[in-house]
Scaffold this active site. Structure first.
Site, PDB file in Angstrom:
ATOM      1  N   GLU A 214      -3.302   2.594 -13.276  1.00  0.00           N
ATOM      2  CA  GLU A 214      -2.850   3.781 -12.527  1.00  0.00           C
ATOM      3  C   GLU A 214      -2.802   3.357 -11.065  1.00  0.00           C
ATOM      4  O   GLU A 214      -3.834   3.283 -10.402  1.00  0.00           O
ATOM      5  CB  GLU A 214      -3.838   4.940 -12.725  1.00  0.00           C
ATOM      6  CG  GLU A 214      -3.929   5.452 -14.149  1.00  0.00           C
ATOM      7  CD  GLU A 214      -2.740   6.338 -14.527  1.00  0.00           C
ATOM      8  OE1 GLU A 214      -2.057   6.867 -13.635  1.00  0.00           O
ATOM      9  OE2 GLU A 214      -2.490   6.490 -15.733  1.00  0.00           O
ATOM     10  N   CYS A 248      -2.629   9.490  -4.281  1.00  0.00           N
ATOM     11  CA  CYS A 248      -1.585   8.637  -4.857  1.00  0.00           C
ATOM     12  C   CYS A 248      -0.286   9.401  -5.069  1.00  0.00           C
ATOM     13  O   CYS A 248       0.771   8.799  -5.197  1.00  0.00           O
ATOM     14  CB  CYS A 248      -2.072   8.055  -6.177  1.00  0.00           C
ATOM     15  SG  CYS A 248      -2.570   9.323  -7.342  1.00  0.00           S
TER      16      CYS A 248
HETATM   17  P1  NAD Z   1      -8.397  -0.709  -4.583  1.00  0.00           P
HETATM   18  O1  NAD Z   1      -7.401  -1.330  -5.490  1.00  0.00           O
HETATM   19  O2  NAD Z   1      -8.694  -1.382  -3.296  1.00  0.00           O
HETATM   20  O3  NAD Z   1      -9.824  -0.546  -5.320  1.00  0.00           O
HETATM   21  C1  NAD Z   1      -9.943   0.038  -6.601  1.00  0.00           C
HETATM   22  C2  NAD Z   1     -11.151  -0.561  -7.314  1.00  0.00           C
HETATM   23  O4  NAD Z   1     -10.973  -1.959  -7.455  1.00  0.00           O
HETATM   24  C3  NAD Z   1     -12.471  -0.349  -6.588  1.00  0.00           C
HETATM   25  O5  NAD Z   1     -13.444   0.047  -7.526  1.00  0.00           O
HETATM   26  C4  NAD Z   1     -12.786  -1.716  -5.996  1.00  0.00           C
HETATM   27  O6  NAD Z   1     -14.167  -1.996  -5.978  1.00  0.00           O
HETATM   28  C5  NAD Z   1     -12.077  -2.681  -6.910  1.00  0.00           C
HETATM   29  N1  NAD Z   1     -11.535  -3.846  -6.194  1.00  0.00           N
HETATM   30  C6  NAD Z   1     -11.059  -3.891  -4.929  1.00  0.00           C
HETATM   31  N2  NAD Z   1     -10.621  -5.125  -4.635  1.00  0.00           N
HETATM   32  C7  NAD Z   1     -10.828  -5.887  -5.734  1.00  0.00           C
HETATM   33  C8  NAD Z   1     -10.586  -7.262  -6.049  1.00  0.00           C
HETATM   34  N3  NAD Z   1     -10.067  -8.094  -5.166  1.00  0.00           N
HETATM   35  N4  NAD Z   1     -10.918  -7.687  -7.292  1.00  0.00           N
HETATM   36  C9  NAD Z   1     -11.451  -6.858  -8.201  1.00  0.00           C
HETATM   37  N5  NAD Z   1     -11.709  -5.551  -7.937  1.00  0.00           N
HETATM   38  C10 NAD Z   1     -11.413  -5.073  -6.740  1.00  0.00           C
HETATM   39  O7  NAD Z   1      -7.896   0.789  -4.363  1.00  0.00           O
HETATM   40  P2  NAD Z   1      -8.528   1.902  -3.436  1.00  0.00           P
HETATM   41  O8  NAD Z   1      -8.330   1.496  -2.013  1.00  0.00           O
HETATM   42  O9  NAD Z   1      -9.880   2.252  -3.896  1.00  0.00           O
HETATM   43  O10 NAD Z   1      -7.585   3.157  -3.775  1.00  0.00           O
HETATM   44  C11 NAD Z   1      -6.357   3.358  -3.173  1.00  0.00           C
HETATM   45  C12 NAD Z   1      -5.202   2.903  -4.049  1.00  0.00           C
HETATM   46  O11 NAD Z   1      -5.316   3.478  -5.350  1.00  0.00           O
HETATM   47  C13 NAD Z   1      -3.861   3.386  -3.518  1.00  0.00           C
HETATM   48  O12 NAD Z   1      -2.892   2.379  -3.695  1.00  0.00           O
HETATM   49  C14 NAD Z   1      -3.556   4.594  -4.393  1.00  0.00           C
HETATM   50  O13 NAD Z   1      -2.195   4.949  -4.464  1.00  0.00           O
HETATM   51  C15 NAD Z   1      -4.100   4.135  -5.707  1.00  0.00           C
HETATM   52  N6  NAD Z   1      -4.403   5.291  -6.558  1.00  0.00           N
HETATM   53  C16 NAD Z   1      -3.658   5.498  -7.677  1.00  0.00           C
HETATM   54  C17 NAD Z   1      -3.912   6.616  -8.461  1.00  0.00           C
HETATM   55  C18 NAD Z   1      -3.127   6.923  -9.718  1.00  0.00           C
HETATM   56  O14 NAD Z   1      -3.582   7.771 -10.484  1.00  0.00           O
HETATM   57  N7  NAD Z   1      -1.998   6.286  -9.962  1.00  0.00           N
HETATM   58  C19 NAD Z   1      -4.924   7.498  -8.102  1.00  0.00           C
HETATM   59  C20 NAD Z   1      -5.648   7.240  -6.955  1.00  0.00           C
HETATM   60  C21 NAD Z   1      -5.406   6.123  -6.190  1.00  0.00           C
END
Ligand code: NAD
Length: 473
Positions: A214, A248
């Site tokens: 997602e 999002c």
């Molecule tokens: P992110 O991808 O930075 O982090 C998400 C998760 O991944 C966190 O738990 C984090 O600890 C982990 N993570 C971060 N970097 C990592 C890496 N290098 N390796 C492994 N794991 C890692 O996202 P965010 O900043 O928490 O959230 C914002 C993003 O999420 C935006 O792009 C937003 O659009 C998207 N989002 C999508 C939805 C949806 O339902 N489609 C909903 C909410 C947010």
């Protein structure tokens, strides 16, 4: 936090629990788990609100609407339909398999990993766990480290209600998540950015683990000249500045028919003042406005804003910032072009750029320049125009004459397409992500029609094969 060995141990005890307990239990046990979470959430409503306020000053009202209500709603939906979702489905038999019986059995995938983001840190962590429970899986949940108060509360919730072998929380950041991703999960449900989504998919491919991704998106809004501009402006101000634009499904940019742009801007200014106030200090003090989640993201969004202004965007309102409190006032930018840097990124903050168009095909061309978004919004009273836009674009979800509310519909699949994600969340669709749809075909014991086509191919068999295949070839 923990070590690689501890995660492997956790994985193994969950695997054991899945096979020895979950595989054998009845649907009623899953319902009991869901009811326990529902009761806990209701009882701890104020703590959830306080955690979210402490994390990024999210207002208690927005927490109720977007963190608590969706979780309760997801549980109620699952409780209502869990039996029918899990029911075997008989399928009809083709003539070539005469004498057989076939059905689809819903089988839990097994030991699942859920990774959550920070922007709706409670709802986007617990929501997929509900789907996983309804389907009969064990879960390891990794909440976001960016919202530590909510992370702590989620940890408490799971520890108070469940055995670690059934549902467990692992806290931590990149290192911990990458260690978890090295394990051979039966399914990974990830919500977050497309960049990290790619890492998740790469790691999952080592074990051919199925994934739900997602992801984020640059959601366009088309505003045609045939729309009620006052009502459109009201909906846009709410949809954009809810959660301070850190959603999002938040509108990323407006594509406005140039004939109505001036009028729309006036309406947006009016609706903004009505909702959030007139003067910079008044707006800053408004309790309904959340903050940018942390200083890293404050800097990212502020740099994007300042670069966009340098690139030629004109500030209609906003652009007041405070590095100390991670505050960026809701900002409307006019005269943005597709060359402007703000067009090329998911903003994920309180900035709304306006691009104008002359013909609807121009707007469609701009949308199709980039990967399909998670959400596309259309404001138009014309069915013909609505259908034309839908037919000529692609998006994970689309709303006509509103924004954001698709997320709240329990019977619609929620998810992206291409760079905005794969697989779906919510209700039955979320349940399916955690389910193996196992096909079971039962043959008769002695005589079967299939035997008629086994070798050796004598004249009679050749004729039968010809007869069977003759309609298809
Ligand atoms: P992110 O991808 O930075 O982090 C998400 C998760 O991944 C966190 O738990 C984090 O600890 C982990 N993570 C971060 N970097 C990592 C890496 N290098 N390796 C492994 N794991 C890692 O996202 P965010 O900043 O928490 O959230 C914002 C993003 O999420 C935006 O792009 C937003 O659009 C998207 N989002 C999508 C939805 C949806 O339902 N489609 C909903 C909410 C947010």
């Amino acid at each position: 936090m923990g070590t690689e060995n501890e995660y492997a141990h956790l994985f193994n005890i969950q695997k054991e629990y899945f096979h020895s307990v979950l595989k054998k239990e009845r649907i009623f046990a899953r319902k009991e788990r869901l009811i326990k979470i529902k009761k806990w959430v209701k009882k701890n409503q104020h703590e959830i609100q306080a955690a979210l306020y402490n994390d990024f000053q999210k207002s208690p009202e927005e927490v109720l609407i977007s963190e608590i209500k969706p979780v309760i709603g997801e549980i109620s939906q699952a409780l209502k339909h869990i039996r029918s979702w899990n029911k075997e489905k008989k399928v009809s038999t083709p003539i070539s398999l005469l004498g057989t019986k076939a059905k689809i059995v819903k089988e839990a995938k097994g030991v699942c990993l859920v990774i959550a983001p920070w922007n709706f840190p409670f709802m986007l962590a617990i929501g997929p766990v509900i789907s996983a429970i309804a389907a009969g899986n064990t879960v390891v949940l990794k909440p976001s480290e960016m919202t530590p108060h909510t992370e702590k509360l989620i940890n408490r919730l799971i520890k108070e209600l469940f055995l670690e072998a059934n549902i467990a929380v692992v806290t931590g950041g990149v290192k911990e998540t990458q260690e978890l991703l090295a394990l051979p999960w039966n399914h990974i449900f990830f919500t977050g950015s497309p960049q990290v989504g790619k890492i998740v998919m790469e790691k999952a491919s080592k074990h051919l683990t199925s994934v739900t991704l997602e992801l984020g998106g640059r959601n366009p809004v088309i505003i045609t000249k045939n729309t009620n501009l006052r009502s459109t402006a009201k909906k846009l101000i709410w949809g954009k500045f809810f959660n301070n634009g850190q959603s999002c499904v938040s509108p990323n940019y407006l594509l406005v028919d140039e004939q109505v742009k001036k009028h729309l801007i006036e309406e947006l200014k009016f609706e903004f003042v009505t909702a959030y106030g007139n003067y910079p200090e008044e707006i800053k003090k408004n309790k309904s406005l959340a903050r940018v989640v942390n200083n890293h993201h404050f800097k990212r969004v502020n740099q994007l804003l300042q670069k966009s202004i340098n690139d030629g965007a004109k500030v209609v309102f906003g652009n007041n910032t405070d590095n100390e409190t991670n505050y960026i006032s809701p900002t409307l930018l006019d005269e943005v072009t597709i060359e402007n840097s703000i067009f090329t990124e998911e903003i994920f903050g309180p900035i709304l750029p306006i691009i104008s168009y002359k013909q609807i095909d121009e707007a469609i061309e701009i949308i199709n320049k980039v990967e399909p978004a998670l959400a596309l919004y259309i404001f138009s009273t014309s069915n013909k125009v609505q259908n034309y836009i839908i037919q000529n674009t692609s998006a994970g979800t689309t709303v006509i004459n509103d924004t954001t509310i698709q997320f709240a519909h329990p019977n619609l699949p929620f998810g992206g397409v291409g760079l905005s994600g794969m697989g779906k969340a919510h209700g039955y669709y979320g349940f399916l992500e955690f389910t193996n749809q196992r096909s079971v075909l039962k043959q008769r014991n002695r005589f079967t029609t299939s035997k008629l086509i086994y070798p050796k191919y004598n004249a009679l068999k050749k004729m039968i094969i010809k007869l069977i295949t003759w309609n298809d070839i």
